[in-house]
Design a protein around this motif. Structure first.
Motif, mmCIF file in Angstrom:
data_model
loop_
_atom_site.group_PDB
_atom_site.id
_atom_site.type_symbol
_atom_site.label_atom_id
_atom_site.label_comp_id
_atom_site.label_asym_id
_atom_site.label_seq_id
_atom_site.Cartn_x
_atom_site.Cartn_y
_atom_site.Cartn_z
ATOM 1 N N THR A 94 0.311 -4.341 8.253
ATOM 2 C CA THR A 94 1.530 -5.038 8.682
ATOM 3 C C THR A 94 2.140 -4.196 9.816
ATOM 4 O OG1 THR A 94 2.904 -3.798 7.154
ATOM 5 C CG2 THR A 94 1.954 -5.851 6.324
ATOM 6 N N THR A 95 3.339 -4.568 10.285
ATOM 7 C CA THR A 95 3.932 -3.794 11.384
ATOM 8 C C THR A 95 4.325 -2.385 10.939
ATOM 9 O OG1 THR A 95 6.048 -4.771 10.835
ATOM 10 C CG2 THR A 95 4.846 -5.772 12.661
ATOM 11 N N ASP A 96 4.720 -2.238 9.658
ATOM 12 C CA ASP A 96 5.208 -0.928 9.218
ATOM 13 C C ASP A 96 4.458 -0.381 8.003
ATOM 14 O OD1 ASP A 96 6.064 -2.798 7.414
ATOM 15 O OD2 ASP A 96 8.096 -1.997 7.215
ATOM 16 N N GLY A 97 3.319 -0.947 7.664
ATOM 17 C CA GLY A 97 2.570 -0.475 6.499
ATOM 18 C C GLY A 97 1.337 -1.327 6.295
ATOM 19 N N ALA A 98 1.058 -1.650 5.039
ATOM 20 C CA ALA A 98 -0.105 -2.489 4.757
ATOM 21 C C ALA A 98 0.059 -3.104 3.377
ATOM 22 C CB ALA A 98 -1.378 -1.658 4.807
ATOM 23 N N VAL A 99 -0.646 -4.221 3.143
ATOM 24 C CA VAL A 99 -0.580 -4.877 1.825
ATOM 25 C C VAL A 99 -1.992 -5.093 1.283
ATOM 26 C CG1 VAL A 99 1.630 -6.057 2.181
ATOM 27 C CG2 VAL A 99 -0.472 -7.192 2.888
ATOM 28 N N ALA A 142 0.856 -1.188 0.000
ATOM 29 C CA ALA A 142 0.000 0.000 0.000
ATOM 30 C C ALA A 142 0.890 1.236 0.000
ATOM 31 C CB ALA A 142 -0.883 -0.018 1.234
ATOM 32 N N SER A 143 0.418 2.316 -0.576
ATOM 33 C CA SER A 143 1.212 3.549 -0.616
ATOM 34 C C SER A 143 1.240 4.184 0.783
ATOM 35 C CB SER A 143 0.577 4.535 -1.596
ATOM 36 O OG SER A 143 -0.672 4.941 -1.085
ATOM 37 N N ALA A 144 2.216 5.062 1.006
ATOM 38 C CA ALA A 144 2.320 5.760 2.295
ATOM 39 C C ALA A 144 1.050 6.573 2.554
ATOM 40 C CB ALA A 144 3.548 6.666 2.271
ATOM 41 N N LYS A 145 0.457 7.107 1.472
ATOM 42 C CA LYS A 145 -0.757 7.922 1.602
ATOM 43 C C LYS A 145 -1.910 7.080 2.168
ATOM 44 C CE LYS A 145 -3.659 10.755 -1.348
ATOM 45 N NZ LYS A 145 -4.019 10.847 -2.742
ATOM 46 N N VAL A 146 -2.033 5.861 1.661
ATOM 47 C CA VAL A 146 -3.099 4.971 2.142
ATOM 48 C C VAL A 146 -2.830 4.590 3.597
ATOM 49 C CG1 VAL A 146 -3.982 2.603 1.925
ATOM 50 C CG2 VAL A 146 -3.861 4.067 -0.092
ATOM 51 N N VAL A 147 -1.587 4.207 3.877
ATOM 52 C CA VAL A 147 -1.247 3.741 5.236
ATOM 53 C C VAL A 147 -1.514 4.850 6.256
ATOM 54 C CG1 VAL A 147 0.612 2.877 6.714
ATOM 55 C CG2 VAL A 147 0.446 2.083 4.343
ATOM 56 N N SER A 148 -1.232 6.094 5.847
ATOM 57 C CA SER A 148 -1.385 7.212 6.795
ATOM 58 C C SER A 148 -2.842 7.387 7.245
ATOM 59 C CB SER A 148 -0.860 8.508 6.179
ATOM 60 O OG SER A 148 -1.719 8.885 5.117
ATOM 61 N N GLN A 149 -3.775 6.856 6.457
ATOM 62 C CA GLN A 149 -5.196 6.967 6.847
ATOM 63 C C GLN A 149 -5.552 6.011 7.987
ATOM 64 O OE1 GLN A 149 -7.976 6.735 3.475
ATOM 65 N NE2 GLN A 149 -6.265 7.187 2.129
ATOM 66 N N PHE A 150 -4.652 5.042 8.242
ATOM 67 C CA PHE A 150 -4.984 3.994 9.219
ATOM 68 C C PHE A 150 -3.918 3.894 10.304
ATOM 69 C CE2 PHE A 150 -6.808 2.850 5.085
ATOM 70 C CZ PHE A 150 -8.145 2.716 5.428
ATOM 71 N N PHE A 151 -3.342 5.025 10.699
ATOM 72 C CA PHE A 151 -2.181 4.982 11.600
ATOM 73 C C PHE A 151 -2.492 4.332 12.948
ATOM 74 C CE2 PHE A 151 -4.184 9.043 12.295
ATOM 75 C CZ PHE A 151 -4.188 9.174 13.671
ATOM 76 N N SER A 152 -3.772 4.341 13.378
ATOM 77 C CA SER A 152 -4.061 3.774 14.708
ATOM 78 C C SER A 152 -4.466 2.303 14.648
ATOM 79 C CB SER A 152 -5.170 4.584 15.384
ATOM 80 O OG SER A 152 -6.321 4.520 14.571
ATOM 81 N N SER A 153 -4.417 1.689 13.453
ATOM 82 C CA SER A 153 -4.842 0.283 13.328
ATOM 83 C C SER A 153 -3.735 -0.665 13.802
ATOM 84 C CB SER A 153 -5.194 -0.024 11.882
ATOM 85 O OG SER A 153 -4.088 0.265 11.070
ATOM 86 N N ALA A 154 -4.142 -1.904 14.074
ATOM 87 C CA ALA A 154 -3.181 -2.890 14.593
ATOM 88 C C ALA A 154 -2.736 -3.831 13.480
ATOM 89 C CB ALA A 154 -3.839 -3.696 15.704
ATOM 90 N N PRO A 155 -1.487 -4.355 13.546
ATOM 91 C CA PRO A 155 -1.031 -5.319 12.542
ATOM 92 C C PRO A 155 -2.008 -6.487 12.429
ATOM 93 C CG PRO A 155 0.796 -4.668 13.935
ATOM 94 C CD PRO A 155 -0.435 -4.057 14.538
ATOM 95 N N GLY A 156 -2.269 -6.899 11.193
ATOM 96 C CA GLY A 156 -3.186 -8.027 10.969
ATOM 97 C C GLY A 156 -4.619 -7.579 10.740
ATOM 98 N N GLU A 157 -4.917 -6.311 11.033
ATOM 99 C CA GLU A 157 -6.292 -5.816 10.893
ATOM 100 C C GLU A 157 -6.623 -5.589 9.410
ATOM 101 O OE1 GLU A 157 -8.633 -1.981 12.638
ATOM 102 O OE2 GLU A 157 -6.919 -2.664 13.810
ATOM 103 N N LEU A 158 -7.886 -5.881 9.036
ATOM 104 C CA LEU A 158 -8.340 -5.600 7.670
ATOM 105 C C LEU A 158 -8.902 -4.188 7.642
ATOM 106 C CD1 LEU A 158 -9.846 -9.073 6.859
ATOM 107 C CD2 LEU A 158 -7.996 -7.952 5.611
ATOM 108 N N LEU A 159 -8.453 -3.397 6.659
ATOM 109 C CA LEU A 159 -8.702 -1.961 6.727
ATOM 110 C C LEU A 159 -9.627 -1.409 5.644
ATOM 111 C CD1 LEU A 159 -4.953 -0.940 7.170
ATOM 112 C CD2 LEU A 159 -6.619 -1.315 8.991
#
Ligand code: COA
Length: 599
Positions: free
Chosen positions: A253-258, A225-242
């Motif tokens: 993921t721990t440092d971003g999202a896929v 996922a792009s940094a822009k997308v990840v920044s929308q979910f900064f308070s989410s936990a690793p493994g969470e579906l967003l």
């Protein structure tokens, strides 16, 4: 030489070698690896000089390799052994790898190396993508090298093989079949890069066993996922579906999202037996109900490179001499009704753009393989739907896409095949004015292999534009794969250039920019429009479509279930019970072969 190809299935590498070796004047026949007695029978009938196994899952019988030179293609450097060669190599993060051609002996991958060819491992590529591109190209070169060492009547090669590369780690080792334990994603620990690496190393089989919405399933085709997308979910936990986008679900993921685009629900048996029986489908289709509550993060066609989606459009060049470039990266080249509708809408929007040339680039691993057979099979299990209805909707949606291309008459359209195309995917390409491919592309321009499917995509209009009627009939009936060079010779392709996808892409861009800027472009476009109007007067496109669909309706709804049976076998990868006669030349009663050698 008389060469027998023995393969688990007639896969892309086997097809490429089949075409190439025949082009070089060898007599090539194919036997699928069904049982030892069948292989023995094939060898007895064909009496090959040499047996070549490009893709095998079982041992060659001793009765065969002790009498005939049997060469096995192994996707590993010399010394590497085992059934998960590419998977282990990717998890070890090797930068360089290779393909070996070795002689069959009693143990797997233990015979003498006749030839090997190194290649650079493309960063971020999936296992199946590496297989279809780098491994296939290296295998072709290694096979040609090995054949050059063949001495008629001898079981040993002519001269010494190249030495083992010094920079290869873990060379000379047996690596066992990789299990799900080695592939497991630890969402609380793994970075985006680690998650992507694990999913890539398991693509397209067996996938990484994981859990989505509390249901065990295997994950395929992941993208960062792009940094822009990840920044929308900064308070989410690793493994969470967003979120969701097209076929994909977004997982933290721990440092971003896929983005995970495809999943195969796991029936539990799969942990014991890798061949689970459930279908690989778009994640948002399998979890449609649950995904509906996630935000949809749609993106425009023209956007930042870091922002993943299946479709992407770019414009290149100055005003008045500009080209549009459309990538449609559909997983496995399969085009579902949903994907066709998106592509059709994209083409309708592109129509409004001020460009002189449009490049249809398809995907990096497949240009297109036509209607989505897995998606159609899945409709069988949906209340109120059926595989016949889903096939009907899908082929109509596919035809709508093709029609957009055929009627785009105010610019030149170019289908640029960076990868193989099959069935309806080939005929989608033929809707363009110019069809180009690179030298490694293999085409399957026919439908009959899928249970005698008649086919649509306006092929009855586009194919006769390119070759005489008798050749069209032969192409459709013979059901043979064609290498790009053969396709140019037959008129199916206009040109083939560049040895791989990257060089091809650069050259396509150069050619198209030059074409968009030439003075004769306007008269060329006028001639194209006049031709289309003339053809429409002669016979409307709607009439071609109706005639083809009348035949397809019979395939889908008629009393002959061949298409439904063939599709079922294809999507569930049912083992072959026999080798199709058009490939097993040695089983032909009147073979076009020279007399057999005396025994
Ligand atoms: N629909 C859904 N999935 C498809 C597909 C299609 N039309 N064509 C290929 N695939 C999938 C396969 O199931 C396989 O899935 P996997 O990742 O689970 O293994 C993957 O794409 C690769 O296919 P494979 O057959 O292994 O690739 P190949 O390069 O060896 O062979 C083809 C390519 C085109 C010859 C072969 O895939 C084929 O015959 N496809 C069907 C084409 C067709 O009949 N389309 C419908 C009529 S228009």
């Amino acid at each position: 030489m008389r060469i027998l190809l023995l393969a688990h299935s007639f896969n892309s590498l086997t097809q490429r070698l089949f075409g190439l070796l025949r082009q070089q004047g060898h007599q090539v026949s194919v036997e699928l690896d069904i049982a030892d007695v069948v292989t023995e029978e094939a060898v007895a009938m064909f009496q090959p000089d040499l047996l070549l196994a490009p893709f095998l899952k079982r041992r060659i019988p001793e009765s065969v390799w002790t009498r005939t030179v049997c060469l096995v293609v192994h996707p590993g450097i010399p010394g590497d052994r085992g059934p998960s060669a590419l998977d282990w190599m990717m998890l070890r993060d090797e930068a360089h790898w290779g393909v070996s051609v070795l002689q069959a002996v009693a143990d797997f991958d233990a015979g003498e190396v006749w030839a090997w060819q190194p290649f650079d491992v493309r960063p971020q590529a999936t296992k199946s993508s590496l297989y279809r591109r780098e491994v296939t190209q290296a295998a072709v070169l290694a096979v040609l090298c090995a054949l050059a060492r063949f001495v008629p009547g001898q079981l040993k090669p002519a001269a010494a093989a190249k030495s083992t590369p010094s920079n290869a780690t873990n060379a000379g080792q047996w690596h066992p079949q990789m299990t799900q334990d080695s592939r497991r994603i630890h969402w609380n620990l793994d970075t985006t890069a680690a998650v992507l690496q694990k999913i890539a190393a398991a693509d397209g089989s067996p996938g990484v066993l994981d859990t989505l919405f509390f249901q065990p399933c295997r994950l395929f085709d992941a993208h960062p996922a792009s940094a822009k997308v990840v920044s929308q979910f900064f308070s989410s936990a690793p493994g969470e579906l967003l979120a969701r986008r097209g076929p994909a679900l977004l997982k933290r993921t721990t440092d971003g999202a896929v983005w995970v685009s495809h999943v195969r629900p796991d029936d539990g048996i799969a942990t014991r037996d890798e061949s689970t029986k459930l279908l690989k489908l778009a994640s948002t289709r399998v979890f449609a109900e649950q995904a509906a509550s996630l935000p949809e993060l749609a993106v425009p066609l023209m956007r930042d490179d870091a922002e993943w989606d299946e479709l992407r459009y770019r414009e290149i060049g100055p005003e008045g001499a500009r080209i549009g470039w459309l990538d449609f990266e559909f997983y496995n080249g399969a085009m579902s009704e949903r994907q066709c509708i998106r592509l059709r809408d994209a083409l309708r929007w592109i129509r409004t753009r001020p460009t002189q040339v449009l490049v249809l680039a398809g995907g990096q691993d497949f240009f297109s393989n036509g209607i989505h057979l897995h998606d159609i099979e899945a409709a069988q299990r949906v209340a109120g739907d059926s595989a016949a209805d889903a096939s009907w909707r899908n082929i109509n949606a596919m035809n709508d896409v093709t029609l957009e291309v055929l009627t785009l008459t105010d610019r030149i359209t170019v289908a640029a095949l960076h990868a193989n195309a099959g069935a309806g995917g080939c005929f989608l390409a033929l809707a363009a004015d110019l069809v180009w491919a690179h030298e490694g592309v293999v085409l399957n321009p026919h439908y009959k292999n899928m249970g005698n499917l008649y086919g649509s995509e306006y092929w009855t209009y586009s194919l006769p534009r390119r070759m005489p009627e008798a050749n069209c009939r032969a192409l459709m009936q013979e059901r043979m794969p064609l290498c790009a060079a053969q396709a140019v010779a037959s008129g199916l392709l206009d040109a083939c250039f560049g040895s791989d996808s990257a060089t091809f892409k650069t050259q396509v861009l150069e050619r198209c920019l030059a074409m968009a800027g030439t003075a004769d472009l306007a008269p060329r476009i006028m001639a194209k429009q006049a031709q289309r109007e003339h053809d429409e007067m002669d016979k409307p496109l709607a009439a071609y479509r109706e005639e083809e669909l009348t035949r397809m309706k019979r395939n889908f709804y008629g009393f002959d279930p061949s298409y439904h049976v063939a599709r079922h076998h294809f999507v569930f990868r049912k083992p072959h019970a026999w080798t199709p006669r058009h490939l097993a030349l040695h089983r032909d009663l009147k073979p076009a072969l020279t007399p057999l050698k005396p025994t």
